[in-house]
Design a protein around this motif. Structure first.
Motif, mmCIF file in Angstrom:
data_model
loop_
_atom_site.group_PDB
_atom_site.id
_atom_site.type_symbol
_atom_site.label_atom_id
_atom_site.label_comp_id
_atom_site.label_asym_id
_atom_site.label_seq_id
_atom_site.Cartn_x
_atom_site.Cartn_y
_atom_site.Cartn_z
ATOM 1 N N SER A 1 0.812 -1.212 0.000
ATOM 2 C CA SER A 1 0.000 0.000 0.000
ATOM 3 C C SER A 1 0.845 1.262 0.000
ATOM 4 O O SER A 1 1.968 1.279 0.530
ATOM 5 C CB SER A 1 -0.922 0.016 1.219
ATOM 6 N N LEU A 2 0.293 2.318 -0.556
ATOM 7 C CA LEU A 2 0.981 3.602 -0.608
ATOM 8 C C LEU A 2 1.149 4.192 0.793
ATOM 9 O O LEU A 2 2.200 4.757 1.107
ATOM 10 C CB LEU A 2 0.205 4.566 -1.509
ATOM 11 N N ASP A 3 0.133 4.062 1.627
ATOM 12 C CA ASP A 3 0.242 4.582 2.994
ATOM 13 C C ASP A 3 1.345 3.873 3.763
ATOM 14 O O ASP A 3 2.133 4.504 4.475
ATOM 15 C CB ASP A 3 -1.087 4.430 3.736
ATOM 16 N N ARG A 4 1.412 2.545 3.626
ATOM 17 C CA ARG A 4 2.452 1.802 4.332
ATOM 18 C C ARG A 4 3.836 2.157 3.785
ATOM 19 O O ARG A 4 4.810 2.252 4.534
ATOM 20 C CB ARG A 4 2.194 0.288 4.231
ATOM 21 N N TYR A 5 3.913 2.359 2.485
ATOM 22 C CA TYR A 5 5.195 2.741 1.896
ATOM 23 C C TYR A 5 5.673 4.083 2.446
ATOM 24 O O TYR A 5 6.849 4.255 2.764
ATOM 25 C CB TYR A 5 5.083 2.787 0.373
ATOM 26 N N ARG A 6 4.750 5.020 2.596
ATOM 27 C CA ARG A 6 5.131 6.315 3.184
ATOM 28 C C ARG A 6 5.612 6.122 4.616
ATOM 29 O O ARG A 6 6.593 6.759 5.053
ATOM 30 C CB ARG A 6 3.942 7.277 3.132
ATOM 31 N N ALA A 7 4.972 5.229 5.355
ATOM 32 C CA ALA A 7 5.394 4.946 6.729
ATOM 33 C C ALA A 7 6.775 4.300 6.751
ATOM 34 O O ALA A 7 7.590 4.569 7.644
ATOM 35 C CB ALA A 7 4.372 4.038 7.413
ATOM 36 N N VAL A 8 7.049 3.462 5.760
ATOM 37 C CA VAL A 8 8.367 2.826 5.653
ATOM 38 C C VAL A 8 9.450 3.881 5.426
ATOM 39 O O VAL A 8 10.532 3.840 6.037
ATOM 40 C CB VAL A 8 8.370 1.790 4.502
ATOM 41 N N MET A 9 9.174 4.834 4.550
ATOM 42 C CA MET A 9 10.163 5.883 4.296
ATOM 43 C C MET A 9 10.399 6.736 5.536
ATOM 44 O O MET A 9 11.540 7.145 5.811
ATOM 45 C CB MET A 9 9.732 6.735 3.096
ATOM 46 N N GLN A 10 9.350 6.988 6.295
ATOM 47 C CA GLN A 10 9.513 7.739 7.545
ATOM 48 C C GLN A 10 10.339 6.932 8.551
ATOM 49 O O GLN A 10 11.178 7.492 9.274
ATOM 50 C CB GLN A 10 8.148 8.106 8.136
ATOM 51 N N ALA A 11 10.113 5.619 8.583
ATOM 52 C CA ALA A 11 10.904 4.750 9.466
ATOM 53 C C ALA A 11 12.378 4.769 9.058
ATOM 54 O O ALA A 11 13.276 4.728 9.911
ATOM 55 C CB ALA A 11 10.357 3.323 9.426
ATOM 56 N N PHE A 12 12.616 4.836 7.761
ATOM 57 C CA PHE A 12 13.988 4.927 7.247
ATOM 58 C C PHE A 12 14.653 6.214 7.719
ATOM 59 O O PHE A 12 15.785 6.201 8.227
ATOM 60 C CB PHE A 12 13.956 4.867 5.719
ATOM 61 N N LEU A 13 13.955 7.326 7.568
ATOM 62 C CA LEU A 13 14.511 8.611 7.989
ATOM 63 C C LEU A 13 14.783 8.625 9.496
ATOM 64 O O LEU A 13 15.839 9.084 9.947
ATOM 65 C CB LEU A 13 13.558 9.747 7.619
ATOM 66 N N THR A 14 13.845 8.089 10.267
ATOM 67 C CA THR A 14 14.024 8.024 11.718
ATOM 68 C C THR A 14 15.243 7.184 12.080
ATOM 69 O O THR A 14 16.042 7.559 12.954
ATOM 70 C CB THR A 14 12.767 7.431 12.382
ATOM 71 N N GLY A 15 15.397 6.048 11.394
ATOM 72 C CA GLY A 15 16.535 5.175 11.656
ATOM 73 C C GLY A 15 17.860 5.844 11.352
ATOM 74 O O GLY A 15 18.835 5.722 12.119
ATOM 75 N N LEU A 16 17.929 6.562 10.245
ATOM 76 C CA LEU A 16 19.173 7.244 9.891
ATOM 77 C C LEU A 16 19.476 8.398 10.841
ATOM 78 O O LEU A 16 20.644 8.643 11.179
ATOM 79 C CB LEU A 16 19.102 7.762 8.453
ATOM 80 N N GLU A 17 18.428 9.098 11.256
ATOM 81 C CA GLU A 17 18.647 10.189 12.223
ATOM 82 C C GLU A 17 19.249 9.650 13.519
ATOM 83 O O GLU A 17 20.173 10.247 14.088
ATOM 84 C CB GLU A 17 17.321 10.910 12.490
ATOM 85 N N GLN A 18 18.749 8.498 13.964
ATOM 86 C CA GLN A 18 19.286 7.898 15.183
ATOM 87 C C GLN A 18 20.689 7.339 14.942
ATOM 88 O O GLN A 18 21.557 7.414 15.824
ATOM 89 C CB GLN A 18 18.359 6.785 15.684
ATOM 90 N N ALA A 19 20.915 6.798 13.752
ATOM 91 C CA ALA A 19 22.255 6.291 13.415
ATOM 92 C C ALA A 19 23.284 7.413 13.464
ATOM 93 O O ALA A 19 24.421 7.221 13.915
ATOM 94 C CB ALA A 19 22.239 5.649 12.029
ATOM 95 N N LYS A 20 22.876 8.573 13.004
ATOM 96 C CA LYS A 20 23.761 9.742 13.040
ATOM 97 C C LYS A 20 24.094 10.107 14.484
ATOM 98 O O LYS A 20 25.263 10.354 14.823
ATOM 99 C CB LYS A 20 23.086 10.909 12.330
ATOM 100 N N VAL A 21 23.083 10.104 15.339
ATOM 101 C CA VAL A 21 23.304 10.378 16.760
ATOM 102 C C VAL A 21 24.240 9.328 17.364
ATOM 103 O O VAL A 21 25.091 9.640 18.207
ATOM 104 C CB VAL A 21 21.951 10.394 17.518
ATOM 105 N N ASN A 22 24.076 8.084 16.901
ATOM 106 C CA ASN A 22 24.889 6.982 17.428
ATOM 107 C C ASN A 22 26.311 6.966 16.879
ATOM 108 O O ASN A 22 27.113 6.107 17.252
ATOM 109 C CB ASN A 22 24.211 5.639 17.123
ATOM 110 N N GLY A 23 26.609 7.894 15.970
ATOM 111 C CA GLY A 23 27.967 8.003 15.455
ATOM 112 C C GLY A 23 28.289 7.134 14.268
ATOM 113 O O GLY A 23 29.459 6.954 13.916
#
Length: 373
Positions: free
Chosen positions: A167-189
């Motif tokens: 679904s398109l809605d789930r895909y948008r949620a997946v992309m948001q999860a990706f961005l959140t993960g990378l933001e935390q990865a950046k914090v984690n060094g």
């Protein structure tokens, strides 16, 4: 390199093979396909179960596992991770040549964990560590419970292939999860340039389910909409991809070295024999995408695909009209994509059980031989 695969690559499409077995890795076939222009490999429980039921390439390892007293779960873990390691070694030159963009192999967490966030996270860690190859993707299903696991894995520097998106809605949620993960990865060094992700958006299964419903409607208008929903849905997913990866939030990550999560077209083998066998290849050409193909579709693409250039951008209005027309005929998009996710998980779970049974039978067969010696 195949002319057609080279042309696809010129237009921004990375061609991957949706198949993995020791016959492919050890028999030289995977290397031949890489030489032809294949840039990656995806696997799933069905593929592993099929591979194990054929030939004797696994006998030596199974014998070692029997002698070590391994149970079925342990044997499955060791066999599948070894298959992936072998494929990763073959694809490493592609990985190096493309600066880590391609040349990767995907390995899925146990699909029985798809509704359990914490268990999925732990499985992803174990598989990532066990394979020990930088050109690995851990496949995590895009269930609601899987979204947090996707972010967690990425935050720990694990590259992720998000699978079973309908679904398109789930895909948008997946992309948001990706961005959140990378933001935390950046914090984690973590070095963001080393973390890759693709989002596997399924195509042909959408047509299979919707065409069945259109046939029940039976009108001329319904017949005219047959086999259009899969491409329309995927093209609108690409529109969503363009929107998300042009936001200020993404720009901050990009400036820190991150690369966008590419859309990956999965389930690209046609199910209807009346359709062109390269429909979900030539109809989904756009920059920064991946198309993972079963062997039959790959052969057809190499042989006779007519790649005419970008077939996604510029089609968004027409694609939305297809979905609107389906709703008008009483075919609920939401109902279809929810059903497909449930069925997809069920199929993967059944394949996993089949894989466990296949390995159990193989362990017992080899144990009988070992005991007789």
């Amino acid at each position: 390199m195949s002319t057609n695969l080279e042309t696809l690559h010129t237009h921004g499409v990375s061609v991957w093979l949706d198949d993995l077995s020791r016959e492919l890795t050890d028999g030289g076939e995977l290397q031949r396909l890489v030489d032809l222009g294949v840039l990656g490999v995806t696997s799933n429980p069905t593929i592993f179960a099929t591979a194990l039921s054929k030939g004797d390439r696994y006998t030596e390892q199974v014998t070692e596992l029997v002698k070590a007293g391994a149970d079925t779960e342990k044997a499955v873990f060791e066999i599948t991770t070894e298959d992936v390691r072998r494929a990763a070694d073959i694809l490493k030159p592609v990985f190096d040549r493309t600066d880590g963009l391609d040349g990767r192999v995907s390995l899925e967490v146990d699909p029985r964990l798809a509704r359990d966030t914490a268990a999925t996270e732990e499985s992803a860690r174990q598989l990532w560590k066990a394979v020990g190859k930088e050109n690995l993707y851990i496949k995590i299903p895009a269930t609601v419970e899987g979204l947090a696991a996707i972010s967690t894995a990425l935050s720990e520097g694990i590259s992720v292939n998000v699978t079973l998106i309908f679904s398109l809605d789930r895909y948008r949620a997946v992309m948001q999860a990706f961005l959140t993960g990378l933001e935390q990865a950046k914090v984690n060094g973590h070095d963001l340039s080393k973390i890759e992700s693709v989002a596997s958006f399924f195509v042909s299964r959408v047509d299979t389910e919707i065409d069945k419903r259109l046939d029940e409607v039976g009108t001329d208008e319904a017949k005219a909409l047959r086999s259009k929903a899969g491409l329309a849905n995927a093209r609108l997913a690409y529109q969503a991809y363009e929107e998300v990866f042009s936001t200020p939030r993404w720009q901050v990550l990009k400036e820190s070295g991150a690369r966008a999560q590419r859309p990956l077209w999965a389930s690209t083998g046609v199910k209807d024999p009346n359709l062109p066998d390269t429909l979900y290849v030539t109809g989904l050409v756009a920059p920064n995408t991946v198309n993972t193909m079963p062997g039959k579709t790959l052969d057809a693409t190499v042989d006779h695909a007519e790649v005419t250039g970008d077939t996604i951008r510029g089609s968004y209005g027409e694609s939305q009209q297809v979905l609107d027309d389906l709703e008008r005929l009483g075919i609920s998009y939401t109902e279809v994509v929810e059903l497909l996710e449930t069925e997809g998980l069920d199929k993967f779970e059944k394949s996993w059980v089949e894989l466990l049974q296949t390995v159990t039978d193989e362990l017992e067969r080899v144990k009988t031989q070992v005991d007789a010696q």
